[in-house]
Motif scaffolding. Sequence first.
Motif, mmCIF file in Angstrom:
data_model
loop_
_atom_site.group_PDB
_atom_site.id
_atom_site.type_symbol
_atom_site.label_atom_id
_atom_site.label_comp_id
_atom_site.label_asym_id
_atom_site.label_seq_id
_atom_site.Cartn_x
_atom_site.Cartn_y
_atom_site.Cartn_z
ATOM 1 N N ALA A 115 -10.759 -6.356 14.548
ATOM 2 C CA ALA A 115 -9.828 -6.805 15.599
ATOM 3 C C ALA A 115 -10.552 -7.037 16.919
ATOM 4 C CB ALA A 115 -8.706 -5.782 15.784
ATOM 5 N N HIS A 116 -11.667 -6.352 17.113
ATOM 6 C CA HIS A 116 -12.425 -6.510 18.354
ATOM 7 C C HIS A 116 -13.213 -7.815 18.411
ATOM 8 C CE1 HIS A 116 -11.362 -2.401 19.430
ATOM 9 N NE2 HIS A 116 -11.888 -2.618 20.616
ATOM 10 N N GLY A 117 -12.956 -8.710 17.486
ATOM 11 C CA GLY A 117 -13.554 -10.042 17.547
ATOM 12 C C GLY A 117 -12.647 -11.110 16.974
ATOM 13 N N LEU A 118 -11.672 -10.677 16.123
ATOM 14 C CA LEU A 118 -10.775 -11.625 15.468
ATOM 15 C C LEU A 118 -9.332 -11.529 15.954
ATOM 16 C CD1 LEU A 118 -12.124 -11.289 11.805
ATOM 17 C CD2 LEU A 118 -12.446 -13.219 13.354
ATOM 18 N N ASP A 119 -9.030 -10.540 16.781
ATOM 19 C CA ASP A 119 -7.700 -10.354 17.384
ATOM 20 C C ASP A 119 -6.678 -9.812 16.393
ATOM 21 O OD1 ASP A 119 -5.413 -10.397 18.916
ATOM 22 O OD2 ASP A 119 -5.300 -12.564 19.111
ATOM 23 N N LYS A 120 -6.168 -10.640 15.494
ATOM 24 C CA LYS A 120 -5.112 -10.210 14.573
ATOM 25 C C LYS A 120 -5.672 -10.142 13.157
ATOM 26 C CE LYS A 120 -1.153 -12.239 17.031
ATOM 27 N NZ LYS A 120 0.027 -13.122 16.849
ATOM 28 N N VAL A 121 -5.647 -8.952 12.564
ATOM 29 C CA VAL A 121 -6.227 -8.769 11.232
ATOM 30 C C VAL A 121 -5.337 -7.855 10.392
ATOM 31 C CG1 VAL A 121 -8.629 -9.137 11.954
ATOM 32 C CG2 VAL A 121 -7.646 -6.836 12.084
ATOM 33 N N TYR A 122 -5.501 -7.976 9.065
ATOM 34 C CA TYR A 122 -4.776 -7.062 8.170
ATOM 35 C C TYR A 122 -5.554 -6.913 6.875
ATOM 36 C CZ TYR A 122 -2.986 -10.823 5.094
ATOM 37 O OH TYR A 122 -2.870 -11.857 4.196
ATOM 38 N N THR A 123 -5.238 -5.871 6.155
ATOM 39 C CA THR A 123 -5.777 -5.670 4.816
ATOM 40 C C THR A 123 -4.637 -5.229 3.909
ATOM 41 O OG1 THR A 123 -7.559 -4.636 3.539
ATOM 42 C CG2 THR A 123 -6.430 -3.222 5.119
ATOM 43 N N PHE A 124 -4.756 -5.570 2.641
ATOM 44 C CA PHE A 124 -3.680 -5.297 1.688
ATOM 45 C C PHE A 124 -4.355 -4.986 0.363
ATOM 46 C CE2 PHE A 124 0.724 -7.141 0.296
ATOM 47 C CZ PHE A 124 1.056 -5.920 -0.245
ATOM 48 N N GLY A 125 -4.568 -3.705 0.108
ATOM 49 C CA GLY A 125 -5.311 -3.373 -1.100
ATOM 50 C C GLY A 125 -5.160 -1.932 -1.511
ATOM 51 N N PRO A 126 -5.909 -1.531 -2.531
ATOM 52 C CA PRO A 126 -5.770 -0.174 -3.064
ATOM 53 C C PRO A 126 -6.340 0.876 -2.120
ATOM 54 C CG PRO A 126 -7.546 -1.331 -4.168
ATOM 55 C CD PRO A 126 -6.870 -2.328 -3.291
ATOM 56 N N THR A 127 -5.672 1.999 -2.085
ATOM 57 C CA THR A 127 -6.030 3.143 -1.253
ATOM 58 C C THR A 127 -5.921 4.391 -2.126
ATOM 59 O OG1 THR A 127 -5.025 1.980 0.602
ATOM 60 C CG2 THR A 127 -5.490 4.301 0.922
ATOM 61 N N SER B 14 -1.973 8.877 -6.501
ATOM 62 C CA SER B 14 -3.396 9.031 -6.204
ATOM 63 C C SER B 14 -4.052 7.694 -5.886
ATOM 64 C CB SER B 14 -4.116 9.690 -7.384
ATOM 65 O OG SER B 14 -3.594 10.983 -7.608
ATOM 66 N N GLU B 15 -3.489 6.625 -6.419
ATOM 67 C CA GLU B 15 -3.939 5.268 -6.116
ATOM 68 C C GLU B 15 -2.696 4.445 -5.791
ATOM 69 O OE1 GLU B 15 -5.919 1.328 -8.269
ATOM 70 O OE2 GLU B 15 -6.031 3.282 -9.253
ATOM 71 N N PHE B 16 -2.688 3.845 -4.628
ATOM 72 C CA PHE B 16 -1.526 3.054 -4.226
ATOM 73 C C PHE B 16 -1.995 1.903 -3.357
ATOM 74 C CE2 PHE B 16 -2.226 6.464 -1.234
ATOM 75 C CZ PHE B 16 -2.047 5.901 0.022
ATOM 76 N N TYR B 17 -1.088 0.992 -3.088
ATOM 77 C CA TYR B 17 -1.436 -0.164 -2.255
ATOM 78 C C TYR B 17 -0.871 0.027 -0.855
ATOM 79 C CZ TYR B 17 -3.722 -2.864 -5.817
ATOM 80 O OH TYR B 17 -4.645 -3.303 -6.730
ATOM 81 N N MET B 18 -1.693 -0.320 0.119
ATOM 82 C CA MET B 18 -1.273 -0.156 1.502
ATOM 83 C C MET B 18 -1.492 -1.459 2.256
ATOM 84 S SD MET B 18 -1.364 3.073 3.862
ATOM 85 C CE MET B 18 -3.072 3.510 4.128
ATOM 86 N N LEU B 19 -0.479 -1.838 2.998
ATOM 87 C CA LEU B 19 -0.600 -2.951 3.930
ATOM 88 C C LEU B 19 -0.906 -2.362 5.299
ATOM 89 C CD1 LEU B 19 -0.230 -5.986 4.643
ATOM 90 C CD2 LEU B 19 2.134 -5.444 5.158
#
Length: 474
Positions: free
Chosen positions: A228-240, A253-258
């Motif tokens: 974000a300190h160079g692209l402003d608006k960012v997101y990730t959507f993947g396993p956690t 124990s494994e889930f997806y997080m936005l």
Amino acid sequence: MALLCCRAILRLSSRSYHYYRIKDLSPDNCKPGNKVNVKGWVKSIRNMKGNLFVDINDGSGPQNFQLVINKEKAIDTAYGCSVDACGVLVASPKHQLELHVDTLTEVGKCPLTEGYPFYPKKSYPPEYIRNHLHLRSRVNSMASTFRVRHEATRAFNEYLQRGGFVQIHTPVLTSNDCEGAGEAFLVKPLNEQLLKGMAKENVPLEHAYFDRATFLTVSGQLHLEAMAHGLDKVYTFGPTFRAENCKSNIHLSEFYMLELEEAFMGTLDELTHRVEDMLKSVTKSVIDRSAADLAVVRKSNSQDGGGKLEDCFRWIDKPFPRLTYDEAMHILQANEAKLKSPVRREEGINKEQELFLVEHCQSPVFVCLWPKEIKSFYMRENAQNPSLVDALDLLVPHVGELVGGSVREDSYDRLQRKLPNADVLQWYLELRKFGSVTTAGFGMGFERYLAWLLNVHNVKDVIPFPRWAHNCVM
């Protein structure tokens, strides 16, 4: 030679039938008299006087499609089998399209007596279905669940694309435990000889591969802040991943997080607006595209049949209330006699209390401005009251906490004092040194969102292959 000619005739014959997926068999795409090829799994068979009526489904939607087989053709099949059928479309007496079968091939048999776990015209509890993960996409309600999951994934990505966000693939392997709760899975090679060959002095053997302790990610937030300190608006959507010995209905124990991060965002008001706007916009999109699947799943999980969809989602047109943490505590303390668990300010708000607040407000509700001592190091101290942080939780019916977020600590000196592991997180502190801006963001458990949307009572039933303590099959 004759055999080759026969095969060529069969191939030419099959080409005269146009292949359709069942969801596309509508009056807009085809008409009675069209020669059609369909494929799918047999869901039911009705043996009538002169015909077999076979319902099949190919996974493209919740609606089955009816095949009509004249008994004179001596074509037979059975429940659960996969079939490939060719025939002519006819309008049924109820003005629905059905296929009058010319040829039907059983692609794969399904011998029920040899261990197939799902019998026709029977319903099964989620716990039973969960024991057969490799086959549960054949259960109608589960197939609908996974189609809704797909559409929700698409809708979140589309919303963020429209909003100018850049998707970042944050690492699954990381050297930081962002939440600092000791819930991370340690990663090391299985090959002990490899580790011994890579060993270095003063580095523990189990850390030899990366020269430091490495974990499966518990959150991509810190990496998003860097982007974000160079692209402003960012997101990730993947396993956690979280290593918790927890059997609750809202933990995996494994889930997806936005997770989302915005630079130049400095207030909780802006952040609550972002969360609320996203959830309402995405949910409207999912309802528009997946109403039939939503109805199937909600009906299967409700004693009252699930109710009308418009009644279930009236919250979309109402503003979400905002409570401060202190206001939430006052509500809970005033109603402590109705709660099973004691209300203690220093311990936060547990799930029972979260659901009580939602019921009290008759709406999803934000709880803002939390005590500093029960929140994470990266949350910004409140300017008016340094004992609080500019943090929020969004509580929703049925699930409790859905979203957790905050304005991030933007003071180099304050962050330096709070940093839990300066050696590993020096880079994170450095973000406040070179062209720093205030950022804010949040994380949302995707399975929790789906459980709320679908009225499913256990998040294990909204992810295709759930993993939890003592369970990692397949």
